[in-house]
Design an enzyme around this catalytic site. Structure first.
Site, PDB file in Angstrom:
ATOM      1  N   PHE A 145       9.344   7.528   6.058  1.00 25.53           N
ATOM      2  CA  PHE A 145      10.118   8.625   5.460  1.00 25.53           C
ATOM      3  C   PHE A 145       9.281   9.912   5.364  1.00 25.53           C
ATOM      4  CE2 PHE A 145      11.261  10.138   0.938  1.00 25.53           C
ATOM      5  CZ  PHE A 145      12.156  11.089   1.389  1.00 25.53           C
ATOM      6  N   ASP A 167       1.336   3.877  13.497  1.00 21.92           N
ATOM      7  CA  ASP A 167       2.303   3.219  12.617  1.00 21.92           C
ATOM      8  C   ASP A 167       2.554   1.807  13.143  1.00 21.92           C
ATOM      9  OD1 ASP A 167       4.741   4.541  10.569  1.00 21.92           O
ATOM     10  OD2 ASP A 167       4.943   2.491  11.326  1.00 21.92           O
ATOM     11  N   ILE A 206      -2.891  -0.992  10.233  1.00 14.28           N
ATOM     12  CA  ILE A 206      -4.147  -0.577   9.592  1.00 14.28           C
ATOM     13  C   ILE A 206      -4.909  -1.745   8.969  1.00 14.28           C
ATOM     14  CG2 ILE A 206      -3.432   1.833   9.216  1.00 14.28           C
ATOM     15  CD1 ILE A 206      -2.921   1.091   6.253  1.00 14.28           C
ATOM     16  N   THR A 238       0.515   8.446  -5.054  1.00 10.36           N
ATOM     17  CA  THR A 238       1.710   8.540  -5.886  1.00 10.36           C
ATOM     18  C   THR A 238       1.357   8.816  -7.346  1.00 10.36           C
ATOM     19  OG1 THR A 238       3.451   7.157  -6.846  1.00 10.36           O
ATOM     20  CG2 THR A 238       1.582   5.998  -5.963  1.00 10.36           C
ATOM     21  N   ASP A 239       2.305   9.386  -8.082  1.00 10.97           N
ATOM     22  CA  ASP A 239       2.081   9.582  -9.525  1.00 10.97           C
ATOM     23  C   ASP A 239       2.163   8.257 -10.282  1.00 10.97           C
ATOM     24  OD1 ASP A 239       4.815   9.114  -9.314  1.00 10.97           O
ATOM     25  OD2 ASP A 239       5.420  10.844 -10.519  1.00 10.97           O
ATOM     26  N   GLU A 240       2.640   7.189  -9.610  1.00 13.40           N
ATOM     27  CA  GLU A 240       2.827   5.915 -10.320  1.00 13.40           C
ATOM     28  C   GLU A 240       1.498   5.286 -10.743  1.00 13.40           C
ATOM     29  OE1 GLU A 240       5.950   3.426  -8.740  1.00 13.40           O
ATOM     30  OE2 GLU A 240       6.938   5.150  -7.816  1.00 13.40           O
ATOM     31  N   TYR A 246       2.729  -2.443  -6.712  1.00 13.02           N
ATOM     32  CA  TYR A 246       2.669  -1.270  -5.821  1.00 13.02           C
ATOM     33  C   TYR A 246       1.699  -0.232  -6.365  1.00 13.02           C
ATOM     34  CZ  TYR A 246       3.969   3.365  -4.060  1.00 13.02           C
ATOM     35  OH  TYR A 246       3.927   4.638  -3.556  1.00 13.02           O
ATOM     36  N   ALA A 277      -0.583  -0.493  -8.629  1.00 14.01           N
ATOM     37  CA  ALA A 277      -1.959  -1.001  -8.731  1.00 14.01           C
ATOM     38  C   ALA A 277      -2.645  -0.946  -7.365  1.00 14.01           C
ATOM     39  CB  ALA A 277      -1.959  -2.424  -9.276  1.00 14.01           C
ATOM     40  N   SER A 278      -1.887  -1.260  -6.305  1.00 13.98           N
ATOM     41  CA  SER A 278      -2.500  -1.229  -4.968  1.00 13.98           C
ATOM     42  C   SER A 278      -2.799   0.214  -4.546  1.00 13.98           C
ATOM     43  CB  SER A 278      -1.617  -1.933  -3.933  1.00 13.98           C
ATOM     44  OG  SER A 278      -0.430  -1.204  -3.706  1.00 13.98           O
ATOM     45  N   LYS A 279      -1.942   1.153  -4.936  1.00 11.49           N
ATOM     46  CA  LYS A 279      -2.213   2.560  -4.607  1.00 11.49           C
ATOM     47  C   LYS A 279      -3.396   3.065  -5.447  1.00 11.49           C
ATOM     48  CE  LYS A 279      -0.266   5.042  -2.196  1.00 11.49           C
ATOM     49  NZ  LYS A 279      -0.361   5.343  -0.739  1.00 11.49           N
ATOM     50  N   LEU A 302      16.378   4.490  -4.314  1.00  7.19           N
ATOM     51  CA  LEU A 302      17.558   4.788  -5.126  1.00  7.19           C
ATOM     52  C   LEU A 302      18.628   5.645  -4.425  1.00  7.19           C
ATOM     53  CD1 LEU A 302      18.901   4.583  -8.009  1.00  7.19           C
ATOM     54  CD2 LEU A 302      17.890   6.818  -8.437  1.00  7.19           C
ATOM     55  N   TYR A 347       7.846  -2.071  22.225  1.00 17.90           N
ATOM     56  CA  TYR A 347       6.415  -2.103  21.932  1.00 17.90           C
ATOM     57  C   TYR A 347       5.962  -3.530  21.699  1.00 17.90           C
ATOM     58  CZ  TYR A 347       7.132   2.811  21.188  1.00 17.90           C
ATOM     59  OH  TYR A 347       7.466   4.117  21.349  1.00 17.90           O
TER      60      TYR A 347
HETATM   61  P1  NAD Z   1       7.849   4.391   3.902  1.00 15.80           P
HETATM   62  O1  NAD Z   1       7.892   3.002   3.399  1.00 15.80           O
HETATM   63  O2  NAD Z   1       9.124   5.103   4.192  1.00 15.80           O
HETATM   64  O3  NAD Z   1       6.955   4.484   5.222  1.00 15.80           O
HETATM   65  C1  NAD Z   1       5.754   3.784   5.352  1.00 15.80           C
HETATM   66  C2  NAD Z   1       5.343   3.808   6.819  1.00 15.80           C
HETATM   67  O4  NAD Z   1       4.086   3.111   6.921  1.00 15.80           O
HETATM   68  C3  NAD Z   1       6.330   3.095   7.735  1.00 15.80           C
HETATM   69  O5  NAD Z   1       6.557   3.854   8.902  1.00 15.80           O
HETATM   70  C4  NAD Z   1       5.637   1.773   8.057  1.00 15.80           C
HETATM   71  O6  NAD Z   1       5.980   1.277   9.349  1.00 15.80           O
HETATM   72  C5  NAD Z   1       4.168   2.179   7.987  1.00 15.80           C
HETATM   73  N1  NAD Z   1       3.302   1.034   7.669  1.00 15.80           N
HETATM   74  C6  NAD Z   1       3.465   0.117   6.684  1.00 15.80           C
HETATM   75  N2  NAD Z   1       2.493  -0.805   6.719  1.00 15.80           N
HETATM   76  C7  NAD Z   1       1.676  -0.453   7.750  1.00 15.80           C
HETATM   77  C8  NAD Z   1       0.490  -0.996   8.286  1.00 15.80           C
HETATM   78  N3  NAD Z   1      -0.053  -2.111   7.780  1.00 15.80           N
HETATM   79  N4  NAD Z   1      -0.106  -0.369   9.332  1.00 15.80           N
HETATM   80  C9  NAD Z   1       0.432   0.760   9.842  1.00 15.80           C
HETATM   81  N5  NAD Z   1       1.575   1.311   9.390  1.00 15.80           N
HETATM   82  C10 NAD Z   1       2.188   0.715   8.352  1.00 15.80           C
HETATM   83  O7  NAD Z   1       6.993   5.184   2.799  1.00 15.80           O
HETATM   84  P2  NAD Z   1       7.109   6.691   2.295  1.00 15.80           P
HETATM   85  O8  NAD Z   1       8.088   6.737   1.189  1.00 15.80           O
HETATM   86  O9  NAD Z   1       7.247   7.584   3.460  1.00 15.80           O
HETATM   87  O10 NAD Z   1       5.658   6.877   1.658  1.00 15.80           O
HETATM   88  C11 NAD Z   1       4.577   7.348   2.448  1.00 15.80           C
HETATM   89  C12 NAD Z   1       3.338   7.475   1.581  1.00 15.80           C
HETATM   90  O11 NAD Z   1       3.579   8.370   0.504  1.00 15.80           O
HETATM   91  C13 NAD Z   1       2.912   6.156   0.935  1.00 15.80           C
HETATM   92  O12 NAD Z   1       1.504   6.099   0.949  1.00 15.80           O
HETATM   93  C14 NAD Z   1       3.441   6.246  -0.488  1.00 15.80           C
HETATM   94  O13 NAD Z   1       2.629   5.498  -1.374  1.00 15.80           O
HETATM   95  C15 NAD Z   1       3.306   7.740  -0.740  1.00 15.80           C
HETATM   96  N6  NAD Z   1       4.260   8.299  -1.712  1.00 15.80           N
HETATM   97  C16 NAD Z   1       5.602   8.058  -1.599  1.00 15.80           C
HETATM   98  C17 NAD Z   1       6.485   8.630  -2.516  1.00 15.80           C
HETATM   99  C18 NAD Z   1       7.976   8.428  -2.397  1.00 15.80           C
HETATM  100  O14 NAD Z   1       8.724   8.870  -3.274  1.00 15.80           O
HETATM  101  N7  NAD Z   1       8.483   7.818  -1.349  1.00 15.80           N
HETATM  102  C19 NAD Z   1       6.001   9.445  -3.534  1.00 15.80           C
HETATM  103  C20 NAD Z   1       4.607   9.677  -3.615  1.00 15.80           C
HETATM  104  C21 NAD Z   1       3.756   9.097  -2.689  1.00 15.80           C
HETATM  105  P1  TYD Z   2      12.970   3.784  -6.463  1.00 14.17           P
HETATM  106  O1  TYD Z   2      13.717   4.668  -5.521  1.00 14.17           O
HETATM  107  O2  TYD Z   2      12.787   2.350  -6.114  1.00 14.17           O
HETATM  108  O3  TYD Z   2      11.574   4.504  -6.763  1.00 14.17           O
HETATM  109  P2  TYD Z   2      10.412   4.143  -7.848  1.00 14.17           P
HETATM  110  O4  TYD Z   2      10.649   2.803  -8.410  1.00 14.17           O
HETATM  111  O5  TYD Z   2       9.174   4.190  -7.011  1.00 14.17           O
HETATM  112  O6  TYD Z   2      10.475   5.238  -8.867  1.00 14.17           O
HETATM  113  O7  TYD Z   2      13.712   3.818  -7.877  1.00 14.17           O
HETATM  114  C1  TYD Z   2      13.898   5.028  -8.593  1.00 14.17           C
HETATM  115  C2  TYD Z   2      14.472   4.652  -9.948  1.00 14.17           C
HETATM  116  O8  TYD Z   2      15.785   4.120  -9.757  1.00 14.17           O
HETATM  117  C3  TYD Z   2      13.674   3.578 -10.656  1.00 14.17           C
HETATM  118  O9  TYD Z   2      13.654   3.854 -12.052  1.00 14.17           O
HETATM  119  C4  TYD Z   2      14.460   2.296 -10.392  1.00 14.17           C
HETATM  120  C5  TYD Z   2      15.889   2.779 -10.276  1.00 14.17           C
HETATM  121  N1  TYD Z   2      16.759   2.029  -9.348  1.00 14.17           N
HETATM  122  C6  TYD Z   2      18.016   1.575  -9.791  1.00 14.17           C
HETATM  123  O10 TYD Z   2      18.414   1.766 -10.946  1.00 14.17           O
HETATM  124  N2  TYD Z   2      18.800   0.902  -8.888  1.00 14.17           N
HETATM  125  C7  TYD Z   2      18.394   0.669  -7.603  1.00 14.17           C
HETATM  126  O11 TYD Z   2      19.150   0.022  -6.831  1.00 14.17           O
HETATM  127  C8  TYD Z   2      17.122   1.143  -7.179  1.00 14.17           C
HETATM  128  C9  TYD Z   2      16.635   0.909  -5.773  1.00 14.17           C
HETATM  129  C10 TYD Z   2      16.341   1.834  -8.085  1.00 14.17           C
END
Ligand code: NAD
Ligand code: TYD
Length: 352
Positions: free
Chosen positions: A13, A35, A62, A132-134, A158, A160-162, A198, A349
């Protein structure tokens, strides 16, 4: 001089928006998108830039340490923007180990390969970790915001791993002087988001007339940022961020889950020419997520004041754009929900 930049997770994403921005904006860079194309990776997200001369896709995982070493040897990357991760909290509750493998071990492999390749010569090099802010845990006092100095207190596998990967990145800076920068961003929304998160999950369910599962009472608060504004911030930090620093990224845009779902329902009714209340009638309260963090809220003043970044879109505008994108890309959603996109990759691929 041409620079080789490695972006990991660029088929996901946020990564897809970062890859697009860098490929289009910086012809002086060659962008390598690494990727593994897990369930969350979809090359359709970046189809528009795949034939650009300054772009190469590498299918690779990775967690494969020797492969990371080989890739650094082969391409001598000058910069790394590391986004590849397992990213969904609910999945981390069901399967924590895959998060530790990709997010912790995978990040360690990249750091190690960069360290070996750069071999103490850090001129013009940068390892940028997108986080992430988490990692800061959950806020309980309405006055509080996450600052860059807020102590880490991750609650889910999640986060904790970040947090573990952030600590490793800082440890490589402190120990080996590796030039690093970290950003911690709030919840993103926008085109290309995998429909287990969500907003796309709710949009898809409204389109299909399926229940809208709201966890618990829907009182949890998240701080939402349009994904393109996150990509713009990443661009700014990559080019202007101070080495060793952390920047929080967020839009000062807090919403209770139930309120955002109601807003989404109203906009969807309007766009689909349905009577008001149609989508909202699908709202179903379901069992709460285990250990569900109550509230996340970012104080983004540091990046705004020091680097001049600010979000470009108001939330309502970003939400409209997002909904319009999902309505115009029904095929993208259908291919994902049917699994057809994965079969395509399996045939395309076959490396590692
Ligand atoms: P996503 O799940 O949409 O995309 C993750 C991508 O990483 C995918 O294309 C997947 O194929 C690839 N990937 C997963 N495991 C892999 C591996 N072992 N080797 C190589 N590629 C691999 O995630 P996203 O929402 O785009 O998040 C991207 C980054 O931003 C993450 O590090 C996430 O922690 C961080 N982040 C996300 C959010 C959010 O709201 N989505 C907010 C803050 C930070
Ligand atoms: P999510 O998109 O999974 O992001 P994060 O957990 O990383 O913040 O969820 C956003 C919020 O929405 C979270 O408080 C959990 C809630 N949620 C629901 O209520 N229903 C759902 O089906 C999903 C996926 C999330």
């Amino acid at each position: 001089m041409k620079k080789n930049i490695l972006i990991t997770g660029g088929a996901g994403f946020i990564g897809s928006h970062v890859v697009r921005l860098f490929v289009n904006q910086y012809p002086q860079y060659h962008i390598f998108n690494l990727d593994a194309l897990t369930y969350a990776g979809n090359l359709a997200n970046i189809r528009d830039i795949e034939s650009q001369p300054n772009y190469t896709f590498i299918k690779g995982d990775i967690t494969d340490g020797p492969l990371m070493m080989d890739l650094f040897r082969q391409h001598s990357f000058d910069g790394v923007i590391h986004l590849a991760a397992e990213s969904h909290v609910d999945r981390s509750i069901a399967d924590p180990l895959s998060f530790i493998m990709t997010n912790v071990v995978g990040t360690a492999n990249l750091l190690n390969a960069a360290k070996a390749s750069w071999n103490g010569n850090f001129e013009g090099k940068l390892f940028y970790h997108v986080s992430t802010d988490e990692v800061y845990g959950s806020l309980h006092n309405p006055e509080d915001f996450f600052l860059e100095t807020t102590p880490y207190d991750p609650q889910s596998p999640y986060s904790a791993s970040k947090a573990g990967s952030d600590h490793l990145v800082r440890a490589y800076h402190n120990t080996y002087k590796m030039p690093v920068v970290i950003t911690n961003c709030s919840n993103n929304y926008g085109p290309n988001q995998f429909p287990e998160k969500l907003l796309p999950l709710m949009i898809n369910n409204i389109l299909k007339g399926k229940p809208l599962p709201v966890y618990g009472k829907g009182e949890n608060v998240r701080d939402w940022l349009f994904v393109v504004d996150h990509a713009r911030a990443i661009d700014m930090v990559f080019h202007k961020g101070v080495i060793g620093e952390t920047y929080n990224i967020g839009g000062f845009n807090e919403w209770k889950n139930i309120d955002i779902v109601h807003l989404l329902c109203r906009v969807m009714d309007r766009k689909m020419d349905k009577p008001e209340g149609s989508a909202a009638s699908l709202i179903t309260y379901v069992k709460d997520r285990a250990g569900h963090d109550l509230r996340y809220a970012i104080d983004a003043n540091k990046i705004m004041k020091e680097l001049g970044w600010e979000p470009s879109l108001q939330f309502e505008e970003g939400l409209e754009k997002t909904i319009d994108w999902y309505l115009a890309n029904a095929e993208w959603m259908d291919e994902i929900t049917s699994g057809a996109y994965q079969q395509y990759y399996d045939n395309q691929y076959t490396t590692r």
